[in-house]
Write a protein that holds these residues in place. Sequence first.
Motif, PDB file in Angstrom:
ATOM      1  N   ILE A  99      38.257  67.197 -39.745  1.00 15.89           N
ATOM      2  CA  ILE A  99      38.570  66.167 -40.569  1.00 15.89           C
ATOM      3  C   ILE A  99      37.242  66.061 -40.807  1.00 15.89           C
ATOM      4  CG2 ILE A  99      38.492  64.098 -42.370  1.00 15.89           C
ATOM      5  CD1 ILE A  99      40.970  63.745 -40.232  1.00 15.89           C
ATOM      6  N   GLY A 100      36.184  66.345 -41.862  1.00 11.33           N
ATOM      7  CA  GLY A 100      34.902  66.655 -41.884  1.00 11.33           C
ATOM      8  C   GLY A 100      34.167  66.726 -40.586  1.00 11.33           C
ATOM      9  N   GLY A 101      35.202  68.368 -40.592  1.00 13.79           N
ATOM     10  CA  GLY A 101      34.657  69.914 -39.486  1.00 13.79           C
ATOM     11  C   GLY A 101      34.538  69.158 -37.977  1.00 13.79           C
ATOM     12  N   ILE A 102      35.324  67.919 -37.523  1.00 10.31           N
ATOM     13  CA  ILE A 102      35.433  67.610 -36.094  1.00 10.31           C
ATOM     14  C   ILE A 102      37.428  67.301 -36.425  1.00 10.31           C
ATOM     15  CG2 ILE A 102      35.462  65.008 -34.874  1.00 10.31           C
ATOM     16  CD1 ILE A 102      32.942  64.842 -36.647  1.00 10.31           C
ATOM     17  N   TYR A 103      37.262  67.786 -34.961  1.00  8.63           N
ATOM     18  CA  TYR A 103      38.331  67.788 -34.478  1.00  8.63           C
ATOM     19  C   TYR A 103      39.656  66.786 -34.137  1.00  8.63           C
ATOM     20  CZ  TYR A 103      42.894  68.977 -32.335  1.00  8.63           C
ATOM     21  OH  TYR A 103      44.174  69.617 -31.299  1.00  8.63           O
ATOM     22  N   TYR A 104      40.921  66.257 -34.545  1.00  5.41           N
ATOM     23  CA  TYR A 104      41.652  65.305 -34.297  1.00  5.41           C
ATOM     24  C   TYR A 104      42.971  65.227 -34.114  1.00  5.41           C
ATOM     25  CZ  TYR A 104      37.218  62.690 -36.543  1.00  5.41           C
ATOM     26  OH  TYR A 104      36.033  62.320 -36.710  1.00  5.41           O
ATOM     27  N   TRP A 105      42.851  64.219 -33.363  1.00  8.66           N
ATOM     28  CA  TRP A 105      44.748  64.587 -33.198  1.00  8.66           C
ATOM     29  C   TRP A 105      45.188  63.204 -33.745  1.00  8.66           C
ATOM     30  CZ3 TRP A 105      47.746  67.975 -31.454  1.00  8.66           C
ATOM     31  CH2 TRP A 105      49.350  67.274 -30.243  1.00  8.66           C
ATOM     32  N   ILE A 106      46.074  63.939 -34.848  1.00  6.83           N
ATOM     33  CA  ILE A 106      46.744  63.247 -35.750  1.00  6.83           C
ATOM     34  C   ILE A 106      48.273  62.242 -34.996  1.00  6.83           C
ATOM     35  CG2 ILE A 106      47.322  62.320 -37.986  1.00  6.83           C
ATOM     36  CD1 ILE A 106      44.851  62.755 -37.454  1.00  6.83           C
ATOM     37  N   ILE A 107      48.326  61.102 -35.172  1.00  2.00           N
ATOM     38  CA  ILE A 107      49.667  60.616 -34.652  1.00  2.00           C
ATOM     39  C   ILE A 107      50.531  60.994 -35.712  1.00  2.00           C
ATOM     40  CG2 ILE A 107      51.201  58.370 -33.551  1.00  2.00           C
ATOM     41  CD1 ILE A 107      48.862  60.477 -31.881  1.00  2.00           C
ATOM     42  N   ASN A 108      51.734  61.349 -35.163  1.00  2.91           N
ATOM     43  CA  ASN A 108      53.232  61.548 -36.648  1.00  2.91           C
ATOM     44  C   ASN A 108      53.514  59.643 -36.524  1.00  2.91           C
ATOM     45  OD1 ASN A 108      56.127  61.515 -36.738  1.00  2.91           O
ATOM     46  ND2 ASN A 108      56.044  63.769 -36.703  1.00  2.91           N
ATOM     47  N   PRO A 109      53.680  59.853 -37.716  1.00  5.10           N
ATOM     48  CA  PRO A 109      54.244  57.931 -37.543  1.00  5.10           C
ATOM     49  C   PRO A 109      55.303  57.585 -37.258  1.00  5.10           C
ATOM     50  CG  PRO A 109      53.120  58.635 -39.852  1.00  5.10           C
ATOM     51  CD  PRO A 109      53.527  59.994 -38.910  1.00  5.10           C
ATOM     52  N   GLU A 110      55.592  58.337 -37.580  1.00  2.34           N
ATOM     53  CA  GLU A 110      57.302  57.631 -36.405  1.00  2.34           C
ATOM     54  C   GLU A 110      57.572  57.688 -35.434  1.00  2.34           C
ATOM     55  OE1 GLU A 110      60.678  60.393 -38.156  1.00  2.34           O
ATOM     56  OE2 GLU A 110      60.242  59.293 -40.267  1.00  2.34           O
ATOM     57  N   ASP A 111      57.093  59.057 -34.612  1.00  2.00           N
ATOM     58  CA  ASP A 111      56.765  58.845 -33.284  1.00  2.00           C
ATOM     59  C   ASP A 111      56.112  57.840 -33.071  1.00  2.00           C
ATOM     60  OD1 ASP A 111      58.062  60.031 -30.994  1.00  2.00           O
ATOM     61  OD2 ASP A 111      55.703  60.793 -30.615  1.00  2.00           O
ATOM     62  N   HIS A 112      54.752  56.915 -33.970  1.00  5.21           N
ATOM     63  CA  HIS A 112      54.244  55.978 -33.074  1.00  5.21           C
ATOM     64  C   HIS A 112      54.787  54.663 -33.242  1.00  5.21           C
ATOM     65  CE1 HIS A 112      49.776  54.448 -34.040  1.00  5.21           C
ATOM     66  NE2 HIS A 112      50.122  54.236 -32.945  1.00  5.21           N
ATOM     67  N   GLN A 113      55.860  54.688 -34.325  1.00  7.21           N
ATOM     68  CA  GLN A 113      56.331  52.891 -34.343  1.00  7.21           C
ATOM     69  C   GLN A 113      57.353  53.304 -33.491  1.00  7.21           C
ATOM     70  OE1 GLN A 113      55.893  50.994 -36.327  1.00  7.21           O
ATOM     71  NE2 GLN A 113      57.335  50.071 -35.540  1.00  7.21           N
ATOM     72  N   ARG A 114      57.866  54.702 -33.028  1.00 11.14           N
ATOM     73  CA  ARG A 114      58.764  54.573 -31.823  1.00 11.14           C
ATOM     74  C   ARG A 114      58.095  53.712 -31.098  1.00 11.14           C
ATOM     75  NH1 ARG A 114      60.136  57.694 -27.406  1.00 11.14           N
ATOM     76  NH2 ARG A 114      58.297  59.671 -28.354  1.00 11.14           N
ATOM     77  N   ILE A 115      57.037  54.833 -30.522  1.00  9.08           N
ATOM     78  CA  ILE A 115      56.332  54.133 -29.085  1.00  9.08           C
ATOM     79  C   ILE A 115      55.810  52.779 -29.387  1.00  9.08           C
ATOM     80  CG2 ILE A 115      54.428  54.982 -28.134  1.00  9.08           C
ATOM     81  CD1 ILE A 115      55.765  56.544 -27.469  1.00  9.08           C
ATOM     82  N   LYS A 116      55.240  52.317 -30.021  1.00  6.98           N
ATOM     83  CA  LYS A 116      55.322  51.063 -30.101  1.00  6.98           C
ATOM     84  C   LYS A 116      56.166  50.062 -29.596  1.00  6.98           C
ATOM     85  CE  LYS A 116      52.914  51.132 -34.210  1.00  6.98           C
ATOM     86  NZ  LYS A 116      51.952  50.561 -35.178  1.00  6.98           N
ATOM     87  N   SER A 117      57.828  50.287 -30.378  1.00  5.58           N
ATOM     88  CA  SER A 117      58.666  49.551 -29.970  1.00  5.58           C
ATOM     89  C   SER A 117      59.825  49.515 -28.431  1.00  5.58           C
ATOM     90  CB  SER A 117      59.793  50.218 -30.844  1.00  5.58           C
ATOM     91  OG  SER A 117      59.983  50.112 -32.699  1.00  5.58           O
ATOM     92  N   GLU A 118      59.793  50.761 -28.151  1.00  8.88           N
ATOM     93  CA  GLU A 118      59.391  51.110 -26.585  1.00  8.88           C
ATOM     94  C   GLU A 118      58.505  49.707 -25.743  1.00  8.88           C
ATOM     95  OE1 GLU A 118      60.364  54.760 -24.284  1.00  8.88           O
ATOM     96  OE2 GLU A 118      61.179  55.798 -27.128  1.00  8.88           O
ATOM     97  N   PHE A 119      57.919  50.231 -26.197  1.00  9.88           N
ATOM     98  CA  PHE A 119      56.804  49.166 -25.011  1.00  9.88           C
ATOM     99  C   PHE A 119      56.756  48.168 -25.733  1.00  9.88           C
ATOM    100  CE2 PHE A 119      53.265  52.667 -24.689  1.00  9.88           C
ATOM    101  CZ  PHE A 119      53.334  53.313 -23.419  1.00  9.88           C
ATOM    102  N   LYS A 120      56.994  48.054 -26.581  1.00 10.16           N
ATOM    103  CA  LYS A 120      57.659  45.685 -26.809  1.00 10.16           C
ATOM    104  C   LYS A 120      58.982  45.264 -26.337  1.00 10.16           C
ATOM    105  CE  LYS A 120      55.333  45.118 -31.462  1.00 10.16           C
ATOM    106  NZ  LYS A 120      55.253  45.413 -33.161  1.00 10.16           N
ATOM    107  N   ASN A 121      60.299  46.393 -26.825  1.00  9.61           N
ATOM    108  CA  ASN A 121      61.394  46.052 -25.755  1.00  9.61           C
ATOM    109  C   ASN A 121      60.973  45.752 -24.073  1.00  9.61           C
ATOM    110  OD1 ASN A 121      62.764  46.181 -28.694  1.00  9.61           O
ATOM    111  ND2 ASN A 121      63.529  48.223 -27.659  1.00  9.61           N
TER     112      ASN A 121
END
Length: 303
Positions: free
Chosen positions: A277-299
């Motif tokens: 993005i704008g010539g800079i490398y980023y790691w973009i998290i998969n939205p569904e997996d992001h939600q899964r990780i948050k739910s696992e931590f909360k549980n």
Amino acid sequence: MRAEKKKKKRKWLRVTGIIFLLLFIGIGAYIFSIYNSLTNAVETMHKPIDREKRDITFKKKEPFTVLMLGVDERAGDKGRSDTVIVMTVNPKQDSVKMLSIPRDTRTEIVGRGTEDKINHAYAFGGVEMSMDTVEKFLDIPIDYYVQMNMEGFQDIVDAVGGVKVNNQLAFTVGKFNFPQGEIELDGREALAYVRMRKNDPQGDFGRQTRQRQIIQGIVNKGASVGSLTKFDNIFDALGKNVSTNMTFDEMKEIQSNYRSAAGNIEQMKIEGSGTKIGGIYYWIINPEDHQRIKSEFKNHLGI
């Protein structure tokens, strides 16, 4: 003759008693020396921060979280957190969940109102901004931090007398060659081992695996009986290279009430993909997996 035997017996008992007394005093002095060195190291490591913290009752075995930051500091530069690991500890489930967040992960940097690489939070605002940013990224409270100077890997590994790891990928970095299989590393080798990522097909994930291997190797070696003779070097290396907002009393309570959880560590992985993005490398998290990780931590935290 009988009186002489009794006299010799009393003399033998007296000598034996003196020997045991000297041994007891010697062992007691040794234990005190270990305890004294440990408390001094912990006092050096303890770096409180100006940030609200949840009130956790360790005697009730309430779950808590830790953010581990491996910081690569350079001369004239505050450095960046090249390693970002989040752990949740739940002693009632006897388990620990651990997630390595790729350092190039694009997210909001809390306190700046911009999106950037998650490891830049440390460069912009130190530990506090890193904790705030990770807290929002995962939508869970971050209670404690443990920061290690990446150069400190070298000192700590040398202090415990080297570590053994099971290397999954044969590679060469500079003058160091790392064959596949079980290898033993000294401090300089361990530092090169954890820093390599460009020649790894798994990129940052491969490097995170190697970092966890070294940390586990340090823990295993540090817990061995043989390392007791090196405790001064170990505590000195920790004091110079590690900082945390945990107090000594909190560490003792955690060790007492939560140690069984350390035997069941689940390594989590978050999915995503790399892009520019704008010539800079980023790691973009998969939205569904992001939600899964948050739910696992909360549980896991019971929230």
